[in-house]
Design a protein around this motif. Sequence first.
Motif, PDB file in Angstrom:
ATOM      1  N   ASN A   1      38.373  32.527  39.336  1.00  0.00           N
ATOM      2  CA  ASN A   1      39.391  32.909  40.313  1.00  0.00           C
ATOM      3  C   ASN A   1      39.432  31.964  41.505  1.00  0.00           C
ATOM      4  OD1 ASN A   1      39.919  35.026  38.627  1.00  0.00           O
ATOM      5  ND2 ASN A   1      38.857  36.554  39.845  1.00  0.00           N
TER       6      ASN A   1
ATOM      7  N   THR B   1      47.337  31.909  32.430  1.00  0.00           N
ATOM      8  CA  THR B   1      47.518  33.351  32.601  1.00  0.00           C
ATOM      9  C   THR B   1      48.018  34.033  31.338  1.00  0.00           C
ATOM     10  OG1 THR B   1      49.719  32.928  33.529  1.00  0.00           O
ATOM     11  CG2 THR B   1      47.908  33.154  35.075  1.00  0.00           C
TER      12      THR B   1
ATOM     13  N   PHE C   1      41.333  28.889  40.353  1.00  0.00           N
ATOM     14  CA  PHE C   1      42.751  29.182  40.151  1.00  0.00           C
ATOM     15  C   PHE C   1      43.534  29.017  41.453  1.00  0.00           C
ATOM     16  CE2 PHE C   1      46.250  32.221  40.365  1.00  0.00           C
ATOM     17  CZ  PHE C   1      46.961  31.939  39.203  1.00  0.00           C
ATOM     18  N   THR C   2      43.023  29.565  42.542  1.00  0.00           N
ATOM     19  CA  THR C   2      43.716  29.480  43.827  1.00  0.00           C
ATOM     20  C   THR C   2      43.828  28.040  44.306  1.00  0.00           C
ATOM     21  OG1 THR C   2      42.931  31.691  44.444  1.00  0.00           O
ATOM     22  CG2 THR C   2      43.628  30.240  46.232  1.00  0.00           C
TER      23      THR C   2
ATOM     24  N   VAL D   1      49.373  39.914  36.506  1.00  0.00           N
ATOM     25  CA  VAL D   1      48.658  38.654  36.712  1.00  0.00           C
ATOM     26  C   VAL D   1      49.479  37.482  36.185  1.00  0.00           C
ATOM     27  CG1 VAL D   1      46.585  37.360  36.102  1.00  0.00           C
ATOM     28  CG2 VAL D   1      46.415  39.787  36.682  1.00  0.00           C
TER      29      VAL D   1
ATOM     30  N   THR E   1      47.769  37.252  42.543  1.00  0.00           N
ATOM     31  CA  THR E   1      48.107  35.916  42.044  1.00  0.00           C
ATOM     32  C   THR E   1      49.384  35.338  42.641  1.00  0.00           C
ATOM     33  OG1 THR E   1      49.247  36.914  40.141  1.00  0.00           O
ATOM     34  CG2 THR E   1      46.942  36.285  39.845  1.00  0.00           C
TER      35      THR E   1
END
Length: 477
Positions: free
Chosen positions: A279, A308, A282-283, A147, A26
């Motif tokens: 995921n 998170t 998120f990026t 994370v 992360t």
Amino acid sequence: MTTAARRRGMLISAFSATFIALLDLTIVAVALPAMQTDLHTTITGSQWIVDAFSICLAACMLSGGSLGDRYGRKRWFLIGIAIFLAGSLLCAMASTLTVLIAGRAVQGIAAALLVPGALSIIGQSEPDPARRARLLGYWGVCASAAVLAGPIVGGFLVDGLGWPAIFLVNLPIGAAAILLGTRTISESADPEHASLDPAGQVLAIVTLAVLTYAIIETRTNGWGSPITITSLALAAASGVAFAAVEWRQDKPMLPVRLFADMRFATVTAASVLLGFGANGAFTLLSLYFQQAQGRTALATGLLLVPMTITIMPASALAGRLTAKHGPRLPMLAGYAATGAGLLGLAAAGDGHSFLLTGALFVLTGAGQGLAIAPAVAAVLELVPRQRSGIASATVNTARQAGSALGIAVLGTILAQRLADTDGRTFRALYGTGMRDVMLVAGAAVLAGALLLTLKATRRPRSRRPGDANQDHLRPTH
């Protein structure tokens, strides 16, 4: 050194190695815009920076623990830390995108040794099941903390010292873990219960890497180009060869025959979809906050905190719900919440308040916390105890593979939107692209919820007597 001191040293070493391995899942997200600028690359380059780690972690996770079981858990755990530090140093010194991607790949391979290695060492250190469960619970808290800390620590380091600092921070922690581990971890191995699968390992990496390449590089090559078609065909052929190799193995890296049980196959497929949507989104959110909205890396990290930080209490709630009602209820609730949160972010648009964004992030994070641990519990209900390690590793690997594919697919959707030249501003194009990304991500996670709702409960088909060594399943009651 007293027994208690050795025990503390062993735990600190295992937890520290776990922390830096999972931190790099992360922490890199908030550094991507700075990397793009310094290395003169685009969103495609950012996709490879993230996916080089994710692909190697996913492809090597299943066999990472086998090396320790066969040749010494302490030895390969410490080797894994050393490799991870070498990869981190290579990343920090990278002056080109190619070198950085290579360093991230080295980190991913090492993380595939560290995570199962730490769990195995902790499990071997405590024979009492109740105390072992508590230690593994502490390990889970450490993993969640990594994370959570990634975006915040990454924001501080990128804004204060530059993006290489997010990799250099691993060096003192990893060095301390090696020194402590050398003195406190007892060596153990069970070679008679572990086997290596080099052919399967190579085919797994080739399949996932070539498929990811085909998707990411469509921005340059196009979907109908010979390169893309050839890459997709190669990925398909490699995937078929991988399944055939695993089918013939007595102790396969991936227990393909477990997929004869539709319940196991459904939970695994849903895990792929969860990693793909949650995921992957998120990026790209980190890129959006900095490149389109002009926020700093630290501000971006703080914006992502509601997502998170909610995972930890939701995971604890998931454990209680699973103990009381079984894994299906919290999984369904988790997938529904995650999908709804992602679709809500798509519907909210670009001009919404942070209060609304924060609420949707809380919903998304809570959903992931509710969904992940019960998925492992669900597959453990289907297999005998001696197959529990490979079954749970399969689900975790599926989620990581989904993450790699999600970043590839969703990043490609965003990149194609940004390539449009219809007179709109960059921010407007980015906003449209992120809306499409969130719609696809939310739909993928809700498809996982639908799979779990409709999953079969019939008994798996009968198998040959010789299959029992590979994938004996508990019968449906």
